[in-house]
Design a protein around this motif. Structure first.
Motif, mmCIF file in Angstrom:
data_model
loop_
_atom_site.group_PDB
_atom_site.id
_atom_site.type_symbol
_atom_site.label_atom_id
_atom_site.label_comp_id
_atom_site.label_asym_id
_atom_site.label_seq_id
_atom_site.Cartn_x
_atom_site.Cartn_y
_atom_site.Cartn_z
ATOM 1 N N ALA A 1 0.837 -1.202 0.000
ATOM 2 C CA ALA A 1 0.000 0.000 0.000
ATOM 3 C C ALA A 1 0.873 1.253 0.000
ATOM 4 C CB ALA A 1 -0.900 0.001 1.233
ATOM 5 N N GLY A 2 0.439 2.265 -0.730
ATOM 6 C CA GLY A 2 1.105 3.566 -0.700
ATOM 7 C C GLY A 2 2.404 3.665 -1.463
ATOM 8 N N SER A 3 2.699 2.689 -2.286
ATOM 9 C CA SER A 3 4.004 2.684 -2.965
ATOM 10 C C SER A 3 4.204 3.895 -3.870
ATOM 11 C CB SER A 3 4.183 1.405 -3.768
ATOM 12 O OG SER A 3 3.222 1.332 -4.816
ATOM 13 N N GLN A 4 3.140 4.478 -4.356
ATOM 14 C CA GLN A 4 3.270 5.636 -5.242
ATOM 15 C C GLN A 4 3.813 6.861 -4.512
ATOM 16 O OE1 GLN A 4 0.468 4.216 -4.160
ATOM 17 N NE2 GLN A 4 -1.267 5.620 -4.153
ATOM 18 N N TYR A 5 3.791 6.845 -3.171
ATOM 19 C CA TYR A 5 4.262 7.986 -2.389
ATOM 20 C C TYR A 5 5.687 7.816 -1.861
ATOM 21 C CZ TYR A 5 -0.762 8.717 -2.392
ATOM 22 O OH TYR A 5 -2.062 8.875 -2.779
ATOM 23 N N TYR A 6 6.256 6.629 -2.036
ATOM 24 C CA TYR A 6 7.548 6.346 -1.414
ATOM 25 C C TYR A 6 8.552 5.887 -2.464
ATOM 26 C CZ TYR A 6 4.566 6.957 2.596
ATOM 27 O OH TYR A 6 3.676 7.478 3.495
ATOM 28 N N ALA A 7 9.557 5.104 -2.072
ATOM 29 C CA ALA A 7 10.740 4.857 -2.904
ATOM 30 C C ALA A 7 10.638 3.691 -3.888
ATOM 31 C CB ALA A 7 11.951 4.634 -1.987
ATOM 32 N N LEU A 8 9.481 3.082 -4.043
ATOM 33 C CA LEU A 8 9.414 1.932 -4.951
ATOM 34 C C LEU A 8 9.895 2.282 -6.357
ATOM 35 C CD1 LEU A 8 8.683 -1.024 -5.450
ATOM 36 C CD2 LEU A 8 6.357 -0.276 -5.985
ATOM 37 N N GLY A 9 9.465 3.399 -6.889
ATOM 38 C CA GLY A 9 9.875 3.800 -8.237
ATOM 39 C C GLY A 9 11.369 4.029 -8.364
ATOM 40 N N ASP A 10 11.989 4.528 -7.302
ATOM 41 C CA ASP A 10 13.425 4.808 -7.335
ATOM 42 C C ASP A 10 14.262 3.537 -7.420
ATOM 43 O OD1 ASP A 10 12.765 7.479 -7.037
ATOM 44 O OD2 ASP A 10 13.138 7.494 -4.874
ATOM 45 N N PHE A 11 13.736 2.439 -6.892
ATOM 46 C CA PHE A 11 14.514 1.195 -6.822
ATOM 47 C C PHE A 11 13.880 0.062 -7.622
ATOM 48 C CE2 PHE A 11 15.397 3.693 -3.043
ATOM 49 C CZ PHE A 11 16.769 3.799 -3.147
ATOM 50 N N TRP A 12 12.910 0.391 -8.441
ATOM 51 C CA TRP A 12 12.143 -0.615 -9.173
ATOM 52 C C TRP A 12 13.031 -1.610 -9.926
ATOM 53 C CZ3 TRP A 12 7.745 -2.885 -9.060
ATOM 54 C CH2 TRP A 12 7.302 -3.616 -10.159
ATOM 55 N N LEU B 1 8.644 -12.043 12.876
ATOM 56 C CA LEU B 1 8.061 -12.034 11.543
ATOM 57 C C LEU B 1 9.121 -11.638 10.527
ATOM 58 C CD1 LEU B 1 4.685 -10.195 12.225
ATOM 59 C CD2 LEU B 1 5.107 -12.645 12.176
ATOM 60 N N THR B 2 9.036 -12.249 9.362
ATOM 61 C CA THR B 2 9.897 -11.871 8.251
ATOM 62 C C THR B 2 9.005 -11.632 7.046
ATOM 63 O OG1 THR B 2 10.255 -14.178 7.591
ATOM 64 C CG2 THR B 2 11.886 -13.190 9.081
ATOM 65 N N ALA B 3 9.532 -10.931 6.056
ATOM 66 C CA ALA B 3 8.761 -10.660 4.843
ATOM 67 C C ALA B 3 9.685 -10.707 3.642
ATOM 68 C CB ALA B 3 8.081 -9.299 4.940
ATOM 69 N N ARG B 4 9.091 -10.987 2.499
ATOM 70 C CA ARG B 4 9.857 -10.995 1.248
ATOM 71 C C ARG B 4 8.946 -10.620 0.096
ATOM 72 N NH1 ARG B 4 10.664 -17.372 -0.350
ATOM 73 N NH2 ARG B 4 8.471 -17.729 -0.794
ATOM 74 N N VAL B 5 9.548 -10.130 -0.972
ATOM 75 C CA VAL B 5 8.816 -9.792 -2.191
ATOM 76 C C VAL B 5 8.312 -11.090 -2.813
ATOM 77 C CG1 VAL B 5 8.983 -8.760 -4.491
ATOM 78 C CG2 VAL B 5 10.263 -7.761 -2.578
ATOM 79 N N SER B 6 7.013 -11.164 -3.093
ATOM 80 C CA SER B 6 6.465 -12.378 -3.710
ATOM 81 C C SER B 6 6.143 -12.198 -5.187
ATOM 82 C CB SER B 6 5.216 -12.862 -2.959
ATOM 83 O OG SER B 6 4.210 -11.871 -2.973
ATOM 84 N N SER B 7 5.871 -10.960 -5.611
ATOM 85 C CA SER B 7 5.651 -10.730 -7.044
ATOM 86 C C SER B 7 5.867 -9.262 -7.382
ATOM 87 C CB SER B 7 4.247 -11.168 -7.475
ATOM 88 O OG SER B 7 3.260 -10.328 -6.916
ATOM 89 N N LEU B 8 6.237 -9.041 -8.622
ATOM 90 C CA LEU B 8 6.440 -7.699 -9.167
ATOM 91 C C LEU B 8 5.713 -7.610 -10.494
ATOM 92 C CD1 LEU B 8 10.285 -7.489 -8.551
ATOM 93 C CD2 LEU B 8 8.550 -6.129 -7.361
ATOM 94 N N SER B 9 5.125 -6.456 -10.769
ATOM 95 C CA SER B 9 4.425 -6.251 -12.028
ATOM 96 C C SER B 9 4.604 -4.808 -12.453
ATOM 97 C CB SER B 9 2.925 -6.561 -11.859
ATOM 98 O OG SER B 9 2.201 -6.129 -12.996
ATOM 99 N N ASP B 10 4.737 -4.571 -13.744
ATOM 100 C CA ASP B 10 4.860 -3.194 -14.220
ATOM 101 C C ASP B 10 3.487 -2.558 -14.454
ATOM 102 O OD1 ASP B 10 4.153 -4.564 -16.483
ATOM 103 O OD2 ASP B 10 5.857 -3.910 -17.686
ATOM 104 N N ASN B 11 2.459 -3.125 -13.853
ATOM 105 C CA ASN B 11 1.094 -2.607 -13.933
ATOM 106 C C ASN B 11 1.058 -1.138 -13.499
ATOM 107 O OD1 ASN B 11 -1.761 -2.110 -13.169
ATOM 108 N ND2 ASN B 11 -1.970 -4.277 -13.640
ATOM 109 N N LYS B 12 0.275 -0.329 -14.157
ATOM 110 C CA LYS B 12 0.151 1.091 -13.811
ATOM 111 C C LYS B 12 -0.526 1.293 -12.454
ATOM 112 C CE LYS B 12 1.736 2.809 -17.698
ATOM 113 N NZ LYS B 12 3.161 2.928 -17.762
ATOM 114 N N ASN B 13 -1.367 0.355 -12.046
ATOM 115 C CA ASN B 13 -2.046 0.433 -10.751
ATOM 116 C C ASN B 13 -1.031 0.169 -9.647
ATOM 117 O OD1 ASN B 13 -3.489 -0.069 -8.380
ATOM 118 N ND2 ASN B 13 -5.134 -1.142 -9.444
ATOM 119 N N PRO B 14 -0.762 1.151 -8.763
ATOM 120 C CA PRO B 14 0.266 0.955 -7.736
ATOM 121 C C PRO B 14 -0.041 -0.202 -6.784
ATOM 122 C CG PRO B 14 -0.959 2.995 -7.350
ATOM 123 C CD PRO B 14 -1.386 2.468 -8.686
#
Length: 121
Positions: free
Chosen positions: A31-42, A96-109
């Motif tokens: 949630a909220g990735s459009q406001y933070y650093a996801l785009g910078d490190f995509w 608790l641990t977490a990891r990236v499970s999927s990535l998509s170049d979908n326009k919907n954040p």
């Protein structure tokens, strides 16, 4: 002597395996990735990368807020509709641990990055 070595080896293997047992408790979109650093490190983020979950109990918008970071960079949050159980587990001291499970170049954040949350048993 061989019997004791065998038992010691079995005990060591069991203890070692127990340290690495984890259970999937949640799979969520970020949630909220459009406001933070996801785009910078995509281009650098990969499926399977570790994510850090950071509890924000004093967050003025959501007392169950959990920030999601990748290598020290804030990417977004666990969705509000799905964060209460994870927040309660973190508050109780569960590992608790977490990891990236999927990535998509979908326009919907909400569909760009999904992540899994595990409890370490």
């Amino acid at each position: 002597m061989r019997f004791l070595l065998t038992i010691s080896l079995i005990f060591w293997l069991t203890a070692t395996q127990a340290e690495s047992i984890r259970m999937l408790v949640q799979n969520s979109p970020l949630a909220g990735s459009q406001y933070y650093a996801l785009g910078d490190f995509w281009t650098e983020i990969k499926v399977g990368d570790a994510l850090e979950l950071i509890r924000e109990p004093d967050n003025k918008h959501d007392h169950n807020a959990i920030r999601v970071e990748w290598r020290g960079h804030k990417l977004g949050y666990v969705p509000r509709a799905q964060n209460s159980a994870v927040a309660a587990a973190m508050d109780a001291g569960d590992r608790l641990t977490a990891r990236v499970s999927s990535l998509s170049d979908n326009k919907n954040p909400w569909q760009r990055l999904a992540f899994e949350v595990f409890v370490e048993l």
